[in-house]
Structure formats: structure tokens, C-alpha cells
Design a protein around this motif. Structure first.
Motif, PDB file in Angstrom:
ATOM      1  N   SER A   1      77.937 -35.372-126.753  1.00 14.94           N
ATOM      2  CA  SER A   1      76.815 -34.712-127.238  1.00 14.94           C
ATOM      3  C   SER A   1      75.687 -35.816-128.210  1.00 14.94           C
ATOM      4  CB  SER A   1      76.478 -33.373-127.839  1.00 14.94           C
ATOM      5  OG  SER A   1      77.097 -33.360-128.972  1.00 14.94           O
ATOM      6  N   LEU A   2      76.115 -36.560-128.962  1.00 20.02           N
ATOM      7  CA  LEU A   2      75.641 -37.648-129.701  1.00 20.02           C
ATOM      8  C   LEU A   2      74.715 -38.426-128.715  1.00 20.02           C
ATOM      9  CD1 LEU A   2      78.138 -38.597-132.484  1.00 20.02           C
ATOM     10  CD2 LEU A   2      76.039 -36.979-132.852  1.00 20.02           C
ATOM     11  N   LEU A   3      75.149 -38.741-127.808  1.00 25.84           N
ATOM     12  CA  LEU A   3      74.571 -39.582-126.551  1.00 25.84           C
ATOM     13  C   LEU A   3      73.697 -38.843-125.851  1.00 25.84           C
ATOM     14  CD1 LEU A   3      74.005 -42.419-125.468  1.00 25.84           C
ATOM     15  CD2 LEU A   3      76.048 -42.004-124.070  1.00 25.84           C
ATOM     16  N   THR A   4      73.907 -37.920-125.225  1.00 29.90           N
ATOM     17  CA  THR A   4      73.017 -37.039-124.420  1.00 29.90           C
ATOM     18  C   THR A   4      71.796 -36.460-125.206  1.00 29.90           C
ATOM     19  OG1 THR A   4      74.475 -35.006-124.684  1.00 29.90           O
ATOM     20  CG2 THR A   4      74.804 -36.508-122.707  1.00 29.90           C
ATOM     21  N   ASP A   5      72.171 -36.168-126.513  1.00 28.93           N
ATOM     22  CA  ASP A   5      71.011 -35.705-127.424  1.00 28.93           C
ATOM     23  C   ASP A   5      70.193 -36.974-127.638  1.00 28.93           C
ATOM     24  OD1 ASP A   5      72.201 -33.390-127.218  1.00 28.93           O
ATOM     25  OD2 ASP A   5      72.722 -33.280-129.565  1.00 28.93           O
ATOM     26  N   GLY A   6      70.522 -37.970-127.852  1.00 27.73           N
ATOM     27  CA  GLY A   6      69.912 -39.088-128.411  1.00 27.73           C
ATOM     28  C   GLY A   6      69.083 -39.729-127.189  1.00 27.73           C
ATOM     29  N   ALA A   7      69.686 -39.588-125.728  1.00 25.84           N
ATOM     30  CA  ALA A   7      68.914 -39.973-124.601  1.00 25.84           C
ATOM     31  C   ALA A   7      67.575 -39.108-124.342  1.00 25.84           C
ATOM     32  CB  ALA A   7      69.772 -40.033-123.480  1.00 25.84           C
ATOM     33  N   ARG A   8      67.793 -37.681-124.733  1.00 30.36           N
ATOM     34  CA  ARG A   8      66.639 -36.740-124.610  1.00 30.36           C
ATOM     35  C   ARG A   8      65.674 -37.081-125.513  1.00 30.36           C
ATOM     36  NH1 ARG A   8      70.275 -32.955-124.831  1.00 30.36           N
ATOM     37  NH2 ARG A   8      71.678 -32.436-123.146  1.00 30.36           N
ATOM     38  N   GLN A   9      66.088 -37.153-126.786  1.00 26.55           N
ATOM     39  CA  GLN A   9      65.081 -37.421-127.919  1.00 26.55           C
ATOM     40  C   GLN A   9      64.534 -38.707-128.101  1.00 26.55           C
ATOM     41  OE1 GLN A   9      67.175 -36.145-131.522  1.00 26.55           O
ATOM     42  NE2 GLN A   9      65.485 -35.428-132.470  1.00 26.55           N
ATOM     43  N   TRP A  10      65.339 -40.017-127.777  1.00 26.72           N
ATOM     44  CA  TRP A  10      64.615 -41.121-127.881  1.00 26.72           C
ATOM     45  C   TRP A  10      64.845 -42.025-126.610  1.00 26.72           C
ATOM     46  CZ3 TRP A  10      68.468 -40.071-131.865  1.00 26.72           C
ATOM     47  CH2 TRP A  10      68.069 -39.286-132.906  1.00 26.72           C
ATOM     48  N   PRO A  11      64.631 -41.603-125.593  1.00 25.19           N
ATOM     49  CA  PRO A  11      65.305 -42.378-124.341  1.00 25.19           C
ATOM     50  C   PRO A  11      64.758 -43.778-124.265  1.00 25.19           C
ATOM     51  CG  PRO A  11      63.235 -41.255-123.757  1.00 25.19           C
ATOM     52  CD  PRO A  11      63.720 -40.722-125.245  1.00 25.19           C
TER      53      PRO A  11
ATOM     54  N   TYR B   1      70.924 -51.740-125.050  1.00 23.98           N
ATOM     55  CA  TYR B   1      70.633 -50.697-124.167  1.00 23.98           C
ATOM     56  C   TYR B   1      69.946 -49.574-124.850  1.00 23.98           C
ATOM     57  CZ  TYR B   1      74.163 -53.045-121.071  1.00 23.98           C
ATOM     58  OH  TYR B   1      74.993 -53.832-120.367  1.00 23.98           O
ATOM     59  N   THR B   2      69.020 -49.162-124.142  1.00 24.55           N
ATOM     60  CA  THR B   2      68.375 -47.796-124.745  1.00 24.55           C
ATOM     61  C   THR B   2      69.492 -46.632-124.675  1.00 24.55           C
ATOM     62  OG1 THR B   2      67.381 -47.240-122.488  1.00 24.55           O
ATOM     63  CG2 THR B   2      66.011 -48.769-123.962  1.00 24.55           C
ATOM     64  N   PHE B   3      68.991 -45.594-125.508  1.00 26.02           N
ATOM     65  CA  PHE B   3      69.904 -44.464-125.244  1.00 26.02           C
ATOM     66  C   PHE B   3      69.931 -44.001-123.868  1.00 26.02           C
ATOM     67  CE2 PHE B   3      68.966 -44.218-129.844  1.00 26.02           C
ATOM     68  CZ  PHE B   3      70.154 -43.624-130.409  1.00 26.02           C
ATOM     69  N   ALA B   4      68.392 -43.984-123.193  1.00 23.69           N
ATOM     70  CA  ALA B   4      68.772 -43.345-121.770  1.00 23.69           C
ATOM     71  C   ALA B   4      69.610 -44.236-120.920  1.00 23.69           C
ATOM     72  CB  ALA B   4      67.266 -43.522-121.223  1.00 23.69           C
ATOM     73  N   LYS B   5      69.612 -45.581-120.954  1.00 23.68           N
ATOM     74  CA  LYS B   5      70.426 -46.577-120.289  1.00 23.68           C
ATOM     75  C   LYS B   5      71.902 -46.355-120.618  1.00 23.68           C
ATOM     76  CE  LYS B   5      71.196 -49.557-117.077  1.00 23.68           C
ATOM     77  NZ  LYS B   5      70.841 -49.396-115.633  1.00 23.68           N
ATOM     78  N   LEU B   6      72.067 -46.378-121.995  1.00 25.08           N
ATOM     79  CA  LEU B   6      73.600 -46.197-122.301  1.00 25.08           C
ATOM     80  C   LEU B   6      74.149 -44.846-121.726  1.00 25.08           C
ATOM     81  CD1 LEU B   6      75.793 -47.153-123.960  1.00 25.08           C
ATOM     82  CD2 LEU B   6      75.050 -45.860-126.059  1.00 25.08           C
TER      83      LEU B   6
END
Length: 167
Positions: A15-25, A37-42
């Protein structure tokens, strides 16, 4: 005390990654000399890697020896394994056959994820010995020249496994 302070939320590590992708894509999440890689790409790559691990028979509760140097691919592998429901067994690049053999024995690992070479060491030679010694190690995934093993690239190009929804 950790729960009260907000340090422990009872959420999966992924969830650290999924939360980061939502918050800072669009923010950079991971960078190494050859990739960024950005959070969204990662998050997207981890989801594809999870599908790839699953396609290679790695699933919920499976222990996987993870011995990839500190690169962007390490982050993809770690989050991909977590997303697939596997349990990464963290191995340092400096660990050799004795250590990995012990980890394979005590964890019951079914797979090994390695780089082909790093720091002048050929991890594929060690993998051959480990597979011969540990019949449960059915899958070796190699970042780089895979030789007779499964290539890192084979993990990608499938429909991604989405992160679980947490209520």
C-alpha cells in the motif's frame, strides 16, 4: 504505541506504493543510473511483474529469494512479489551459496530472483548449484542474460494484477 502514533496502520506493505501512486503519480519514486520511474509507472510495473510472477507459478504465500542489487528493478521485483501475494526473502548481493542455501532451506523458497552478474560475480552459476541442491527451487528469474533460466523481461506484457482494495 505504534498504532496510536500512526506509524502502524495495519495496511499491507504494498500500500506504500499504491498510496504514493495515487498521491504523487508524477513524482519520481525510484531512480538508478539506467532508469527512473514515477510512482504511477512503478505501480504499473509492479502490477505487471505480479502478473508475470503469477504466470510463472509464484503465488500467495510462496517464499521467493530476492537477490537483486539496489536498482529500480529491485523495487519492481519487491512490490511485484508483494502484489502477487508472495513473501520476499531479502538476500544481500554479497550473500553467496552458503547463505542462500540456508535461506532456501529455512524458508522453503520456491523461486529465486537474481541479477545475471553484479560486482564481478555470476549469480547464474550460484543459481545452478542452488537448484541442484534444493528441488523446491523450481523457478529462477534473472535480470539480464538469463541463460537457461527465466528472463526478467518475461514478467512483463501481461494484464496487470491490481493492488488489493483495503477497507
Amino acid at each position: 504505541r505504534y498504532r496510536k502514533a500512526g506509524y502502524w496502520a495495519g495496511k499491507p506493505l504494498d500500500s506504500l506504493l499504491t498510496d504514493g501512486a495515487r498521491q504523487w503519480p508524477d513524482r519520481v519514486a525510484v531512480i538508478d543510473p539506467s532508469a527512473s520511474y514515477t510512482f504511477a509507472k512503478l505501480d504499473e510495473l509492479a502490477a505487471e511483474a505480479a502478473a508475470g510472477f503469477a504466470a510463472h507459478g509464484i503465488g500467495i504465500g510462496d517464499r521467493v529469494l530476492l537477490q537483486v542489487p539496489n536498482t529500480a528493478n529491485f523495487a519492481i521485483a519487491l512490490f511485484g512479489l508483494l502484489r502477487a501475494g508472495a513473501v520476499p526473502v531479502m538476500c544481500l548481493p554479497a550473500h553467496r551459496r552458503a547463505e542462500l542455501s540456508h535461506f532456501a532451506t529455512v524458508s522453503g523458497a520456491v523461486a529465486l530472483v537474481i541479477a545475471d552478474r553484479f560486482g564481478g560475480f555470476d549469480y547464474r552459476d550460484m543459481a545452478r548449484e542452488l537448484v541442484a541442491e534444493h528441488p523446491r527451487l523450481e523457478q529462477v528469474i534473472v535480470d539480464g542474460d538469463a541463460g537457461e533460466f527465466t528472463s526478467w523481461a518475461s514478467l512483463f506484457g501481461r494484464a496487470p494484477i491490481p493492488a488489493p482494495t483495503i477497507n
